[in-house]
Design a protein around this motif. Structure first.
Motif, PDB file in Angstrom:
ATOM      1  N   TYR A 131       0.827  -1.211   0.000  1.00  0.00           N
ATOM      2  CA  TYR A 131       0.000   0.000   0.000  1.00  0.00           C
ATOM      3  C   TYR A 131       0.864   1.264   0.000  1.00  0.00           C
ATOM      4  CZ  TYR A 131      -4.315  -2.672   0.874  1.00  0.00           C
ATOM      5  OH  TYR A 131      -5.400  -3.514   0.770  1.00  0.00           O
ATOM      6  N   LEU A 132       2.037   1.188   0.639  1.00  0.00           N
ATOM      7  CA  LEU A 132       2.952   2.325   0.642  1.00  0.00           C
ATOM      8  C   LEU A 132       3.431   2.666  -0.768  1.00  0.00           C
ATOM      9  CD1 LEU A 132       4.655   4.359   2.325  1.00  0.00           C
ATOM     10  CD2 LEU A 132       6.381   2.544   2.554  1.00  0.00           C
ATOM     11  N   SER A 133       3.416   1.688  -1.658  1.00  0.00           N
ATOM     12  CA  SER A 133       3.945   1.878  -3.017  1.00  0.00           C
ATOM     13  C   SER A 133       2.997   2.619  -3.942  1.00  0.00           C
ATOM     14  CB  SER A 133       4.256   0.514  -3.641  1.00  0.00           C
ATOM     15  OG  SER A 133       3.057  -0.157  -4.050  1.00  0.00           O
ATOM     16  N   ARG A 134       1.758   2.830  -3.512  1.00  0.00           N
ATOM     17  CA  ARG A 134       0.704   3.247  -4.451  1.00  0.00           C
ATOM     18  C   ARG A 134       1.013   4.508  -5.234  1.00  0.00           C
ATOM     19  NH1 ARG A 134      -4.117   4.172  -0.783  1.00  0.00           N
ATOM     20  NH2 ARG A 134      -2.447   4.499   0.733  1.00  0.00           N
ATOM     21  N   ASP A 135       1.588   5.507  -4.618  1.00  0.00           N
ATOM     22  CA  ASP A 135       1.740   6.812  -5.259  1.00  0.00           C
ATOM     23  C   ASP A 135       3.161   7.095  -5.725  1.00  0.00           C
ATOM     24  OD1 ASP A 135      -0.953   7.232  -4.726  1.00  0.00           O
ATOM     25  OD2 ASP A 135      -0.563   8.256  -2.842  1.00  0.00           O
ATOM     26  N   THR A 136       3.980   6.051  -5.857  1.00  0.00           N
ATOM     27  CA  THR A 136       5.384   6.254  -6.213  1.00  0.00           C
ATOM     28  C   THR A 136       5.600   6.389  -7.710  1.00  0.00           C
ATOM     29  OG1 THR A 136       5.746   3.856  -6.224  1.00  0.00           O
ATOM     30  CG2 THR A 136       6.242   5.054  -4.173  1.00  0.00           C
ATOM     31  N   LEU A 329      -3.115  -1.608   7.908  1.00  0.00           N
ATOM     32  CA  LEU A 329      -3.755  -0.681   8.821  1.00  0.00           C
ATOM     33  C   LEU A 329      -3.986   0.662   8.130  1.00  0.00           C
ATOM     34  CD1 LEU A 329      -4.687  -0.160  11.767  1.00  0.00           C
ATOM     35  CD2 LEU A 329      -2.405   0.769  12.181  1.00  0.00           C
ATOM     36  N   PRO A 330      -5.237   1.110   8.004  1.00  0.00           N
ATOM     37  CA  PRO A 330      -5.490   2.379   7.314  1.00  0.00           C
ATOM     38  C   PRO A 330      -5.125   3.597   8.140  1.00  0.00           C
ATOM     39  CG  PRO A 330      -7.541   1.439   8.134  1.00  0.00           C
ATOM     40  CD  PRO A 330      -6.477   0.422   8.402  1.00  0.00           C
ATOM     41  N   ALA A 331      -4.961   3.431   9.455  1.00  0.00           N
ATOM     42  CA  ALA A 331      -4.505   4.502  10.353  1.00  0.00           C
ATOM     43  C   ALA A 331      -5.280   5.795  10.163  1.00  0.00           C
ATOM     44  CB  ALA A 331      -3.003   4.747  10.175  1.00  0.00           C
ATOM     45  N   GLY A 332      -6.569   5.745  10.455  1.00  0.00           N
ATOM     46  CA  GLY A 332      -7.379   6.960  10.428  1.00  0.00           C
ATOM     47  C   GLY A 332      -8.294   7.092   9.236  1.00  0.00           C
ATOM     48  N   ALA A 333      -8.488   6.012   8.486  1.00  0.00           N
ATOM     49  CA  ALA A 333      -9.349   6.075   7.298  1.00  0.00           C
ATOM     50  C   ALA A 333      -9.904   4.691   7.014  1.00  0.00           C
ATOM     51  CB  ALA A 333      -8.576   6.584   6.095  1.00  0.00           C
ATOM     52  N   MET A 334     -10.783   4.601   6.033  1.00  0.00           N
ATOM     53  CA  MET A 334     -11.167   3.295   5.522  1.00  0.00           C
ATOM     54  C   MET A 334      -9.975   2.706   4.762  1.00  0.00           C
ATOM     55  SD  MET A 334     -14.187   2.600   6.505  1.00  0.00           S
ATOM     56  CE  MET A 334     -15.384   3.560   7.454  1.00  0.00           C
ATOM     57  N   GLY A 335      -9.968   1.407   4.575  1.00  0.00           N
ATOM     58  CA  GLY A 335      -8.853   0.763   3.895  1.00  0.00           C
ATOM     59  C   GLY A 335      -8.717   1.204   2.448  1.00  0.00           C
ATOM     60  N   ASN A 358     -15.997  -2.837   4.895  1.00  0.00           N
ATOM     61  CA  ASN A 358     -14.544  -2.942   4.932  1.00  0.00           C
ATOM     62  C   ASN A 358     -14.100  -3.800   6.115  1.00  0.00           C
ATOM     63  OD1 ASN A 358     -11.811  -0.555   5.444  1.00  0.00           O
ATOM     64  ND2 ASN A 358     -11.853  -2.410   4.239  1.00  0.00           N
ATOM     65  N   TYR A 359     -13.258  -4.781   5.838  1.00  0.00           N
ATOM     66  CA  TYR A 359     -12.709  -5.637   6.888  1.00  0.00           C
ATOM     67  C   TYR A 359     -11.187  -5.524   6.883  1.00  0.00           C
ATOM     68  CZ  TYR A 359     -17.319  -7.806   7.196  1.00  0.00           C
ATOM     69  OH  TYR A 359     -18.670  -8.027   7.368  1.00  0.00           O
ATOM     70  N   ILE A 360     -10.610  -5.104   7.998  1.00  0.00           N
ATOM     71  CA  ILE A 360      -9.166  -5.086   8.179  1.00  0.00           C
ATOM     72  C   ILE A 360      -8.777  -6.430   8.794  1.00  0.00           C
ATOM     73  CG2 ILE A 360      -7.198  -3.869   9.172  1.00  0.00           C
ATOM     74  CD1 ILE A 360      -8.956  -2.191   7.235  1.00  0.00           C
ATOM     75  N   TYR A 361      -7.790  -7.091   8.214  1.00  0.00           N
ATOM     76  CA  TYR A 361      -7.479  -8.459   8.667  1.00  0.00           C
ATOM     77  C   TYR A 361      -5.984  -8.731   8.507  1.00  0.00           C
ATOM     78  CZ  TYR A 361      -6.500 -10.129   3.968  1.00  0.00           C
ATOM     79  OH  TYR A 361      -5.913 -10.323   2.730  1.00  0.00           O
TER      80      TYR A 361
END
Length: 407
Positions: A131-136, A329-335, A358-361
């Motif tokens: 997920y960290l890679s999305r905007d690179t 972990l979305p850390a303050g947002a939906m996934g 949305n399910y975080i797992y």
């Protein structure tokens, strides 16, 4: 001349070995790398292949992951076929240079073996680094098992190096569940694999002194916007080329991949959208729930970037209830997957919109059980029958202690 390796029609490889064999067959010129669990065996194997004469290339050992990607940038700018691998904190340290590689349009291939990000420290798999890679500015491809880790590495080179694309590519696989799990893999011969990828096509190579070029120039407000827009345009318009590569690979191997993978979705009322190894687990659960009379299905994507909004929306448009499983972990947002899929659904040509949740797992390697997935389907069924959410929009699946949910 590099030595050829005789492979069996069916090999037993884990995802790391599958990826490294693809790098060997691609005859990568340079791998610059720094080891980190669980991706280390990919570059370690490449180094062994070089030492044993199977690759006419260079293995560059550096002092950090930041330096690893910097080395890859230099080698790719010089005009070589380049690859590396990393995970988690190492990927986070690389991120600064990933933006450089994308902006310079260098067709580097990165194996990202997905692992949790600290803190607390954890070496097991989730999708935090994916997920960290999305905007690179990298194309990001998703695999579900070792066979696909092999296949998508071969296809990744062909996609990245296509002059209509010329964008670096990430190949994602789940840490440990895929990277260290041995399964049957059907490889191509060395000749077939290399011929599929083709010879490396140099473009604006710094070592081509007949055509001097500059990399890493400063643009400020005059041209920065235009360069970024061109990169975005190339990624968004890469889908037809990715489909072409998928089709060519299918003709060669019989293994057909789609931008959106649909399992029993054509008549499904209840659909789970997932990534990575969880896709196959969800398919097993869906089959069982079908036997109990529920119209269930599973949708998944092959390209996290470019995100297939139109194609996914078409698959999901007739569903009554959809659950997006986010392994980060979305850390303050939906996934992330929840937000992207919601956009797909609401862009689809449909007069009705499904109920979405949305399910975080699975954070830090927490198991996703069949009972967990079946429970999601039962909640989707309750939502569909009620015509509304019967539980919080976002829930944490398989979490010990007090149940957490957010609307």
């Amino acid at each position: 001349m590099a030595l050829k390796m005789e492979l069996q029609k069916l090999e037993v490889w884990d995802g790391n070995m599958a990826a490294s064999q693809a790098l060997r067959q691609a005859q990568v010129d340079v791998v610059a790398a720094y080891p980190i669990t669980p991706s280390t065996p990919i570059v370690q194997n490449y180094g062994s292949f070089v030492a044993n004469g199977y690759i006419d290339g260079e293995f560059v050992m550096v002092e950090s992951e930041h330096a690893a990607m910097s080395g890859c940038v230099g080698a790719a700018a010089a005009g070589g076929r380049v690859a590396t691998a990393t995970s988690s904190q190492g990927f986070a340290l690389m991120v600064e240079v990933l933006y450089q590689a994308a902006g310079m349009r260098l067709p580097i291939l990165l194996n990202l073996v997905n692992r949790a990000l600290a803190s607390p420290l954890n070496v097991n798999g989730d999708h935090s680094d994916m997920y960290l890679s999305r905007d690179t500015g990298w194309i990001s491809l998703c695999t579900y098992n070792p066979q696909e880790a092999y296949d998508f590495n071969l296809m990744g080179f062909k996609i990245a190096e296509d002059l209509r694309v010329r964008v670096p590519v990430i190949v994602n696989q789940d840490g440990f569940i895929c990277s260290h799990t041995a399964q049957n893999v059907s490889p191509l011969s060395d000749e077939e694999a290399y011929n599929f990828i083709g010879d490396y096509k140099q473009y604006n190579a710094m070592l081509d002194f007949s055509k001097p070029v500059t990399y890493g120039s400063q643009t400020e407000e005059d041209w920065h916007f235009e360069h970024k827009a061109q990169l975005h345009n190339s990624i968004m318009n890469s889908t037809p080329i990715i489909k072409e590569v998928f089709d060519e690979f299918a003709k060669l191997t019989g293994r057909k991949y789609n931008i959106v993978e649909s399992y029993d979705c054509s008549d499904a009322d209840l659909i789970i959208v997932a990534l990575g190894t969880s896709v196959e687990s969800a398919r097993v659960a869906s089959k069982k729930m079908r036997e109990k009379g529920l119209k269930t299905g599973v949708a998944s994507i092959r390209t996290l970037r470019p995100f297939p909004y139109k194609e996914l929306g078409e698959v999901l448009k007739n569903a009554k209830a959809i659950a997006m499983l986010d392994r980060s972990l979305p850390a303050g947002a939906m996934g992330m997957l929840f937000n992207e899929v919601a956009a797909s659904v609401y862009q689809a040509e449909s007069t009705k919109h499904p109920i979405i949740s949305n399910y975080i797992y699975g954070l830090g390697g927490r198991d996703l059980t069949q009972s967990n997935i079946e429970g999601v389907y039962l909640e989707l069924d309750a939502n569909a029958k009620a015509g509304k959410l019967t539980h919080p929009t976002q829930q944490f699946l398989g979490l010990r202690g007090k149940k957490i949910g957010f609307n």
